[in-house]
Design an enzyme around this catalytic site. Structure first.
Site, short mmCIF file in Angstrom:
data_model
loop_
_atom_site.label_atom_id
_atom_site.label_comp_id
_atom_site.label_asym_id
_atom_site.label_seq_id
_atom_site.Cartn_x
_atom_site.Cartn_y
_atom_site.Cartn_z
N GLU A 277 0.83 -1.21 0.00
CA GLU A 277 0.00 0.00 0.00
C GLU A 277 0.87 1.27 0.00
O GLU A 277 0.54 2.26 -0.66
CB GLU A 277 -0.92 0.00 1.22
CG GLU A 277 -1.97 -1.11 1.22
CD GLU A 277 -2.86 -1.05 0.01
OE1 GLU A 277 -3.42 0.04 -0.28
OE2 GLU A 277 -3.00 -2.08 -0.68
N TRP A 280 2.03 1.63 -3.53
CA TRP A 280 0.95 2.17 -4.36
C TRP A 280 0.92 3.70 -4.25
O TRP A 280 0.72 4.40 -5.25
CB TRP A 280 -0.41 1.62 -3.92
CG TRP A 280 -0.89 0.42 -4.68
CD1 TRP A 280 -0.99 -0.85 -4.23
CD2 TRP A 280 -1.38 0.40 -6.04
NE1 TRP A 280 -1.50 -1.68 -5.22
CE2 TRP A 280 -1.75 -0.93 -6.33
CE3 TRP A 280 -1.54 1.37 -7.03
CZ2 TRP A 280 -2.27 -1.31 -7.57
CZ3 TRP A 280 -2.06 0.99 -8.27
CH2 TRP A 280 -2.41 -0.32 -8.53
N TRP A 308 -20.50 10.28 -20.25
CA TRP A 308 -21.13 9.93 -18.98
C TRP A 308 -22.55 10.52 -18.93
O TRP A 308 -22.81 11.58 -19.50
CB TRP A 308 -20.32 10.50 -17.82
CG TRP A 308 -18.90 10.06 -17.77
CD1 TRP A 308 -17.82 10.72 -18.29
CD2 TRP A 308 -18.38 8.87 -17.17
NE1 TRP A 308 -16.66 10.03 -18.05
CE2 TRP A 308 -16.97 8.88 -17.36
CE3 TRP A 308 -18.95 7.79 -16.50
CZ2 TRP A 308 -16.14 7.87 -16.89
CZ3 TRP A 308 -18.13 6.78 -16.03
CH2 TRP A 308 -16.75 6.82 -16.23
N ASN A 343 -10.69 2.10 3.08
CA ASN A 343 -10.23 1.92 1.71
C ASN A 343 -11.16 1.05 0.88
O ASN A 343 -11.45 1.36 -0.29
CB ASN A 343 -8.82 1.32 1.70
CG ASN A 343 -8.23 1.29 0.31
OD1 ASN A 343 -8.07 2.32 -0.33
ND2 ASN A 343 -7.92 0.10 -0.18
N TRP A 361 -15.91 10.25 -13.13
CA TRP A 361 -15.13 10.07 -11.91
C TRP A 361 -14.67 11.39 -11.31
O TRP A 361 -14.44 11.49 -10.10
CB TRP A 361 -13.92 9.17 -12.16
CG TRP A 361 -12.93 9.69 -13.16
CD1 TRP A 361 -12.92 9.47 -14.51
CD2 TRP A 361 -11.80 10.55 -12.90
NE1 TRP A 361 -11.86 10.12 -15.11
CE2 TRP A 361 -11.16 10.79 -14.14
CE3 TRP A 361 -11.29 11.14 -11.75
CZ2 TRP A 361 -10.02 11.59 -14.26
CZ3 TRP A 361 -10.15 11.94 -11.86
CH2 TRP A 361 -9.52 12.16 -13.10
N TRP A 384 -9.38 7.00 -8.09
CA TRP A 384 -10.65 7.19 -8.78
C TRP A 384 -10.57 6.69 -10.22
O TRP A 384 -11.50 6.05 -10.72
CB TRP A 384 -11.06 8.67 -8.74
CG TRP A 384 -11.95 8.96 -7.58
CD1 TRP A 384 -11.59 9.46 -6.36
CD2 TRP A 384 -13.36 8.70 -7.49
NE1 TRP A 384 -12.67 9.55 -5.53
CE2 TRP A 384 -13.78 9.09 -6.19
CE3 TRP A 384 -14.30 8.19 -8.38
CZ2 TRP A 384 -15.10 8.98 -5.77
CZ3 TRP A 384 -15.63 8.09 -7.96
CH2 TRP A 384 -16.01 8.46 -6.68
#
Length: 476
Positions: A277, A280, A308, A343, A361, A384
């Site tokens: 993590e 990341w 969208w 998370n 998003w 996102w």
């Protein structure tokens, strides 16, 4: 002319322990003064009840006291950083300004403007790595290119870490600092206390996190006591299996080098998952640095033409936790109430907005930016886009979380839902995840019916993505 000093501009590094900017300044051999700026260029865009301001303010106050004990004054200013920093450097006769570099596009532009002013005044502007273990181009492919897929980046990150940090020790030059500070000019001594939130134009708000480096270290200790279980418990919001360190890492109350070191020292499966993590986090930082457009544009060019639906009523129901899907609504109400969000629930909420509500998003990214205590542009935009399927190394567009199945799997007894959706608290675990499917009539106290059908919206989302991808592949 007074004795020259080195001025340390503290930003996302509000700590004494293993602070690269502070240690770099001390090694330059001049007296050291520090400054923190409540930058109106940032603050003016925030809500007056933003709970992060109080957290930052109290953390700065603790840092000021800690630095004072070491003989280093911390001046706290309120104004535009690009005006305040060069002006203060002039008043203190700073030979150099040292700070930890930032990787957000707007921050880089601001810092470059400040550098040009300082350079014209004959002062150095020294930027060092602190908010990441490896920054910018430290971890690159064998072709000298930035990684856009996580797993090879992680492998290269771990290899680089093993080479550079095999015998890591935190920097500690405080003894040298004590000798230097005897020549500190009077203009830098005895700074005034940190202004209150009201003086900054904000209303104090309760925070779910205690502020300051001391609180950060205490939470780190609590997490390390159960780090072995992290991989087993982190996906269950009611179990509190996460680290609860993200706000402290976001504002630099903890050292990322120290956290990586502790993860390696723990040497267990849970620590390995946690280290991933942390990697990341740095993956998204280097993505933002190399591809700054990723903050506002779909990273994958084949999805730039997505259309969208962006139904404003659906977006509002998602924001307020009124979608009719209990786990999604519990997540969104938790975010508004506490400024925090587990998370797993971030992923569930993001997937629901983009794939079920077919909403861009960027609307969700902005909402999270307004409310998250640990908001970070690189991580927020990166995650996102991951959830939406538009980003680098994102989940495939046809992978759409089923909000009911996610609820049953990660909040099986409904504890988290009951906490934040009290109108459903009386329901059993067999009905709380999808009350509209109950065989018998149940009282949901005006809790809304689902805003959309997940099955129908899933098919629409897949078709929307597939059509755009096929069109791009055909060269149109």
């Amino acid at each position: 002319m007074s004795q020259p000093v080195t001025l340390v501009w503290l930003r996302r590094d509000l700590r004494v322990f293993d602070n690269t900017a502070l240690q770099t300044a001390i090694r330059r051999g001049l007296p050291v003064a520090a400054v923190f700026v409540f930058d109106t260029g940032i603050l003016d865009h925030l809500s007056r009840d933003d709970r992060r301001i109080g957290f930052i303010r109290d953390s700065v106050a603790e840092l000021q006291a800690a630095l004072t004990e070491k003989g280093i004054p911390l001046l706290v200013l309120h104004g535009r950083a690009e005006k305040e920093i060069p002006a203060l450097a002039g008043r203190l006769n700073a030979a150099a300004v040292v700070c930890a570099e930032d990787y957000e596009p707007a921050a880089i532009e601001r810092d470059n403007r400040i550098w040009r002013v300082l350079d014209a005044d004959g002062r150095e502007f020294v930027r060092v790595t602190d908010q990441a273990v490896f920054a910018k181009a430290d971890v690159m492919s064998s072709q000298g290119r930035p990684y856009t897929v996580f797993t090879p980046y992680k492998n290269a990150w771990l290899q680089t870490y093993a080479q550079r940090y095999a015998a890591w020790q935190p920097a500690d030059d405080w003894a040298a600092a004590a000798r230097l500070q005897t020549a500190l000019p009077d203009a830098a001594r005895n700074p005034p206390p940190v202004p209150a939130c009201a003086d900054l134009g904000f209303q104090p708000q309760p925070s779910p996190f205690a502020a300051g480096e001391t609180a950060a270290q205490a939470q780190l200790g609590r997490f390390l006591s159960h780090i072995a279980d992290y991989g087993l418990t982190r996906d269950f919001p009611s179990k509190q299996g996460g680290s609860n360190l993200s706000p402290y890492l976001r504002f630099g109350l903890l050292s990322p080098r120290h956290l990586a070191f502790l993860a390696k020292q723990a040497d267990c499966e849970g620590a390995s998952v946690w280290l991933s993590e942390l990697v990341w986090r740095e993956f998204f930082m280097q993505i933002l640095f190399h591809f700054p457009h990723a903050a506002t544009e779909n990273f994958r060019t084949e999805y730039r033409d997505l259309t969208w639906e962006n139904n404003p009523l659906w977006l509002e129901r998602w924001q307020r936790g009124q979608t009719g899907y209990p786990l999604v609504d519990a997540a969104m109400r938790c975010l508004i109430k506490t400024g925090t969000l587990h998370n797993r629930l971030r992923m569930v909420a993001a997937c629901f907005l983009t794939k079920d509500l077919l909403t861009d998003w960027r609307h969700g990214e902005r909402w999270f930016a307004e409310h998250l205590m640990d908001y970070d542009l690189a991580a927020n935009s990166g995650n996102w886009q991951w959830a939406a399927g538009t980003g680098c190394d994102a989940q495939p567009y046809f992978r759409v979380f089923n909000p009911v199945l996610q609820s049953q799997k990660y909040d099986p007894d409904g504890h988290f839902i009951r906490r934040y959706v009290p109108e459903l608290a009386h329901l059993g675990k067999d009905t709380i995840h999808a009350p509209w499917l109950a065989k018998n009539s149940i009282d949901t106290h005006d809790y809304p019916a689902p805003v959309v059908s997940h099955a129908e919206q899933r098919e629409k989302a897949i078709a929307m993505f597939k059509a755009v991808k096929d069109k791009a592949a055909a060269g149109h």
